[in-house]
Design a protein around this motif. Structure first.
Motif: not given
Length: 184
Positions: A116-117, A140-145, A149-154, A158-160
């Motif tokens: 989810p990144v 190093r990464f950025y979250r999925g969304d 205001e990303p959904p919890e799964n993104l 969630a990414g970490r």
């Protein structure tokens, strides 16, 4: 029309609050970092022989169903990593240094089912550690969304969680592969 001097501090404070709120709402995702390592009871060259093959991740990472690479261990090589849980990671090799026993790569195409990144880069390094080796995997990464205001799964969390699990599973699998144990 002039504003009465008594109102200037109140108006300034109000504008500052509005400005801060606007800045907070406009703030996008922040880069996240994970850093994991494991000690392996084998010389660095023996560990590098296993982990240093960019296309060979399927031979030691227990979450990988298959990996296909084109180009060997040359900068610009691409690998497609299909995960057992579903999804495919397409990654490009940025740097591969045999003398330093290290390589860096990045995800080319996000697959939110796989992780989810939205993007990531990582470096894997093998160094001497006493009579064995230490393997460090930093990402190093950025979250999925990447919206505000990303959904919890993104989300960042969630990414970490997913990246930490993927790296930890990989390092445990590498240790088992090099030291001759199964991961199950």
């Amino acid at each position: 029309m002039r504003m009465p001097l008594a109102l200037v501090p109140a108006v300034a404070a109000g504008l500052a609050v509005v400005g801060l709120a606007g800045a907070a709402l406009a703030h996008g995702p922040t880069p996240q970092k994970i850093d994991q390592s494991i000690t392996i009871q084998a010389p660095p060259d023996a560990v590098w022989k296993v982990v240093g093959d960019f296309g060979g991740i399927g031979r030691w990472h227990p979450d990988v169903a298959k990996a296909e690479a084109s180009g060997g261990n040359v900068e610009g090589t691409t690998r497609r990593v299909t995960l057992k849980a579903g999804g495919t990671l397409v990654e490009g090799l940025d740097e591969w240094l045999a003398d330093g026993r290290t390589y860096s790569y990045r995800m080319s195409d996000p697959d939110l089912k796989a992780l989810p990144v939205s993007s990531y880069s990582a470096t894997l390094t093998v160094t001497p550690d006493g009579t064995g080796s230490k393997v460090s995997w930093i990402g190093r990464f950025y979250r999925g969304d990447t919206g505000n205001e990303p959904p919890e799964n993104l989300s960042d969390e969630a990414g970490r969680t997913a990246m930490n699990r993927y790296f930890a599973d990989g390092l445990k699998g590498l240790k088992a592969a090099v030291e001759g144990r199964t991961t199950h």
